[in-house]
Write a protein that holds these residues in place. Structure first.
Motif, mmCIF file in Angstrom:
data_model
loop_
_atom_site.group_PDB
_atom_site.id
_atom_site.type_symbol
_atom_site.label_atom_id
_atom_site.label_comp_id
_atom_site.label_asym_id
_atom_site.label_seq_id
_atom_site.Cartn_x
_atom_site.Cartn_y
_atom_site.Cartn_z
ATOM 1 N N PRO A 28 0.836 -1.189 0.197
ATOM 2 C CA PRO A 28 -0.184 -0.116 -0.063
ATOM 3 C C PRO A 28 0.773 1.322 -0.023
ATOM 4 O O PRO A 28 0.139 2.287 -0.244
ATOM 5 N N VAL A 29 2.265 1.299 0.354
ATOM 6 C CA VAL A 29 2.788 2.669 0.394
ATOM 7 C C VAL A 29 4.320 2.260 -0.270
ATOM 8 O O VAL A 29 4.859 1.153 -0.139
ATOM 9 N N HIS A 30 4.920 3.327 -1.032
ATOM 10 C CA HIS A 30 5.719 2.929 -1.874
ATOM 11 C C HIS A 30 6.928 4.256 -1.967
ATOM 12 O O HIS A 30 6.120 5.350 -2.017
ATOM 13 N N LEU A 31 8.300 3.973 -2.005
ATOM 14 C CA LEU A 31 9.159 5.055 -1.893
ATOM 15 C C LEU A 31 9.522 5.456 -3.634
ATOM 16 O O LEU A 31 9.765 4.485 -4.311
ATOM 17 N N ARG A 38 15.192 14.147 2.463
ATOM 18 C CA ARG A 38 13.922 13.326 2.785
ATOM 19 C C ARG A 38 13.327 12.536 1.489
ATOM 20 O O ARG A 38 14.253 12.262 0.530
ATOM 21 N N SER A 39 12.413 11.667 2.043
ATOM 22 C CA SER A 39 11.795 10.609 0.887
ATOM 23 C C SER A 39 10.434 11.199 0.474
ATOM 24 O O SER A 39 10.046 11.926 1.452
ATOM 25 N N ILE A 40 10.239 10.782 -0.660
ATOM 26 C CA ILE A 40 8.881 11.095 -1.081
ATOM 27 C C ILE A 40 7.945 9.644 -1.178
ATOM 28 O O ILE A 40 8.391 8.867 -2.033
ATOM 29 N N TRP A 41 6.861 9.546 -0.561
ATOM 30 C CA TRP A 41 6.074 8.419 -0.405
ATOM 31 C C TRP A 41 5.050 8.467 -1.332
ATOM 32 O O TRP A 41 4.109 9.397 -1.214
ATOM 33 N N LEU A 42 4.462 7.303 -1.986
ATOM 34 C CA LEU A 42 3.332 7.236 -2.501
ATOM 35 C C LEU A 42 2.283 6.158 -2.036
ATOM 36 O O LEU A 42 2.772 5.264 -1.794
ATOM 37 N N VAL A 43 1.148 6.591 -1.480
ATOM 38 C CA VAL A 43 0.124 5.741 -1.068
ATOM 39 C C VAL A 43 -0.810 5.247 -1.936
ATOM 40 O O VAL A 43 -1.583 6.137 -2.526
ATOM 41 N N THR A 44 -0.941 4.039 -2.081
ATOM 42 C CA THR A 44 -1.904 3.578 -2.930
ATOM 43 C C THR A 44 -3.026 2.820 -2.756
ATOM 44 O O THR A 44 -3.909 2.487 -3.089
ATOM 45 N N GLY A 45 -3.053 2.084 -1.407
ATOM 46 C CA GLY A 45 -3.876 1.412 -0.633
ATOM 47 C C GLY A 45 -4.946 2.240 -0.448
ATOM 48 O O GLY A 45 -4.815 3.367 0.138
ATOM 49 N N HIS A 46 -6.308 1.526 -0.598
ATOM 50 C CA HIS A 46 -7.391 2.492 -0.246
ATOM 51 C C HIS A 46 -7.389 3.053 1.260
ATOM 52 O O HIS A 46 -7.745 4.001 1.651
ATOM 53 N N LEU A 295 3.426 3.488 8.623
ATOM 54 C CA LEU A 295 2.283 3.321 7.597
ATOM 55 C C LEU A 295 2.423 2.331 6.681
ATOM 56 O O LEU A 295 3.287 2.350 5.969
ATOM 57 N N GLY A 296 1.495 1.335 6.664
ATOM 58 C CA GLY A 296 1.744 0.272 5.747
ATOM 59 C C GLY A 296 2.709 -0.380 5.579
ATOM 60 O O GLY A 296 3.294 -0.967 4.511
ATOM 61 N N GLY A 297 3.512 -0.789 6.736
ATOM 62 C CA GLY A 297 4.791 -1.422 6.896
ATOM 63 C C GLY A 297 5.927 -0.738 6.750
ATOM 64 O O GLY A 297 6.957 -1.436 6.653
ATOM 65 N N VAL A 298 5.969 0.635 6.447
ATOM 66 C CA VAL A 298 7.096 1.431 6.357
ATOM 67 C C VAL A 298 7.160 2.455 7.179
ATOM 68 O O VAL A 298 6.209 2.906 7.931
ATOM 69 N N THR A 299 8.305 3.181 7.442
ATOM 70 C CA THR A 299 8.327 4.382 8.467
ATOM 71 C C THR A 299 8.581 5.204 7.608
ATOM 72 O O THR A 299 9.431 5.536 6.725
ATOM 73 N N ASP A 304 9.405 13.805 5.712
ATOM 74 C CA ASP A 304 9.184 13.185 4.398
ATOM 75 C C ASP A 304 7.849 13.841 3.775
ATOM 76 O O ASP A 304 7.101 14.130 4.428
ATOM 77 N N SER A 305 7.845 14.028 2.547
ATOM 78 C CA SER A 305 6.681 14.053 1.616
ATOM 79 C C SER A 305 5.814 12.804 1.381
ATOM 80 O O SER A 305 6.470 11.624 1.134
ATOM 81 N N VAL A 306 4.750 12.905 1.394
ATOM 82 C CA VAL A 306 3.603 11.832 1.360
ATOM 83 C C VAL A 306 2.524 12.230 0.073
ATOM 84 O O VAL A 306 1.873 13.408 0.338
ATOM 85 N N LEU A 307 2.488 11.462 -0.953
ATOM 86 C CA LEU A 307 1.363 11.814 -1.923
ATOM 87 C C LEU A 307 0.438 10.739 -1.834
ATOM 88 O O LEU A 307 0.624 9.495 -1.811
ATOM 89 N N VAL A 308 -0.702 11.204 -1.571
ATOM 90 C CA VAL A 308 -1.983 10.152 -1.413
ATOM 91 C C VAL A 308 -2.439 9.781 -2.770
ATOM 92 O O VAL A 308 -3.088 10.712 -3.479
ATOM 93 N N GLY A 309 -2.189 8.615 -3.384
ATOM 94 C CA GLY A 309 -2.749 8.364 -4.669
ATOM 95 C C GLY A 309 -4.300 8.021 -4.752
ATOM 96 O O GLY A 309 -4.829 6.888 -4.416
ATOM 97 N N LEU A 310 -4.980 9.051 -5.182
ATOM 98 C CA LEU A 310 -6.369 9.036 -5.272
ATOM 99 C C LEU A 310 -6.703 7.764 -6.456
ATOM 100 O O LEU A 310 -7.585 6.877 -6.209
ATOM 101 N N LEU A 311 -6.031 7.959 -7.447
ATOM 102 C CA LEU A 311 -6.455 7.098 -8.493
ATOM 103 C C LEU A 311 -6.183 5.634 -8.417
ATOM 104 O O LEU A 311 -7.029 4.848 -8.243
#
Length: 401
Positions: A28-31, A38-46, A295-299, A304-311
């Protein structure tokens, strides 16, 4: 940790969704990007995406936290980013309250007859045309006309806005120099409009917003210009993509199109399914972690920046079985296309109203509507934020016998 594949710059619509499906299959969460700081994370799990949208540990951080915020001229940054979408409470709470007072449901409901008039005018212009780009001829001019009329922007002043808007909405794709020049031109345009409304107020939303600026519960001048920029851009960009993506979905799913033609009362539910299946935004605007958390098994580390993947979240099959299938009979239709929580899109009711009227009229006017090119050749916007098509060529007449 290995960087995940970049799903944003995909060549076709199908490839974009396939990339998100692959990411959701991994977790659900990806670097997606990493720098020294910093790291930028993309959250894809609903479930994770929905939680992020209301998590107080994830903040907007103001305009300086946005892309190029640290490079943009401070005056220009303040004039474009001192708005509710870039703000956290209590500033966000105050700004949204002030805007909500001007952006009432009464105004939106009263727009329905005028929206129908605009739709009919645009579609009538296509009656004698064998084929057309539906983006340029219909999906763009409808919401642009609606938001400009709602705000009270003279028709002769709308010419350059499309170019500025497309460059400002996705700075990562535009590049800094191009983005900054477009933002400066747009702010100049908005300031001219505000001066006109101060001198000659009318019964429109822009005059009402200016009155808020000059009233007792005040907007600052930067808050006012930022708000108008936000209303102009958000008031049409997402609706353009909603209309285009929905039409593409129907034309590539003839069974669903036939069902909607035969049972037009399904249109409100169908719009919700279009929003879920192929929404107008890939991600929500950037958030920053105010503290370290899991979040979703990652720290996710502080900063860090987080992008919430709506699509991606809307097609997460672990949350909704069959989420990768278009089904206008689906009920309920859970989606995050307009966000969730305090930043839920204020203009969602207007977008829904425009979509219902536009799509219903389109398929009624043109019973033989079909793609004029192979589905796989339809070009997608090279973008990070938005999810749309650069063109959608359609044919309106029946195939030769």
């Amino acid at each position: 940790m290995t960087l995940a594949p970049d799903p944003f710059r995909s060549a076709t619509h199908g490839e974009r969704h396939s990339a998100y499906t692959e990411l959701n299959d991994r977790g659900p969460v990806h670097l997606v990007r990493q720098t020294r700081s910093r790291s930028i994370w993309l959250v894809t799990g609903h479930e994770e995406a929905r939680a992020c949208l209301i998590d107080p540990r994830l903040v907007k951080g103001g305009g300086s936290a946005t892309i190029f915020g640290h490079r943009l001229d401070p005056g220009l940054l303040a004039a474009t980013r001192t708005e509710m979408l870039s703000s956290d409470p209590p500033d966000h709470t105050r700004l949204r309250k002030l805007v909500s007072g001007a952006f009432t449901m009464r105004r939106i409901d009263q727009l329905a007859p005028r929206i129908q008039e605009i739709v009919d005018e645009l579609l009538d212009a296509l009656v004698d045309v064998e084929s057309a780009d539906l983006v340029a001829a219909f999906a763009y001019p409808l919401p642009m006309t609606v938001i400009c009329e709602l705000l009270g922007i003279p028709e002769e002043r709308r010419g350059d806005f499309r170019t500025w808007s497309s460059l400002v909405i996705d700075p990562a794709v535009s590049g800094f120099e191009t983005f900054a020049a477009a933002a400066e031109a747009l702010v100049g345009f908005v300031r001219e409009l505000i001066a006109i409304k101060r001198a000659q107020p009318a019964d429109d939303l822009l005059s009402a917003v200016v009155a808020v600026r000059d009233g007792t519960d005040r907007l600052s001048e930067d808050e006012l210009t930022s708000l108008v920029v936000l209303l102009l851009i958000a008031g049409h960009e997402t609706t353009v993509n909603l209309l285009t993506n929905a039409t593409y979905a129907l034309l590539t799913h003839p069974g669903q199109l036939a069902l909607l033609r035969s049972e037009p009362e399904r249109l409100p539910a169908a719009v919700e399914e279009f929003l879920r299946f192929d929404g107008p935004l890939q991600v929500a605007t950037q958030r920053v972690a105010g503290e370290t958390f899991e979040l979703g098994g990652v720290t996710i580390a502080a900063g860090d920046s987080v992008l919430v993947g709506l699509l991606a979240a809307n097609r997460d099959t672990s949350h909704l079985p069959g989420a990768d299938v278009l089904d206008i009979t689906r009920t309920p239709t859970p989606h995050l296309a307009f966000g969730h929580g305090i930043h839920h899109c204020l203009g969602a009711p207007l977008a829904r109203l425009e979509a219902r009227i536009a799509l219903g009229s389109l398929i009624s006017h043109f019973p033989h509507l079909r793609l004029a090119e192979a589905a796989g050749d339809v070009p997608v916007d090279d973008a990070v934020l938005i999810n749309g098509l650069t063109a959608l060529h359609v044919a309106t007449r029946p195939l030769p016998a």
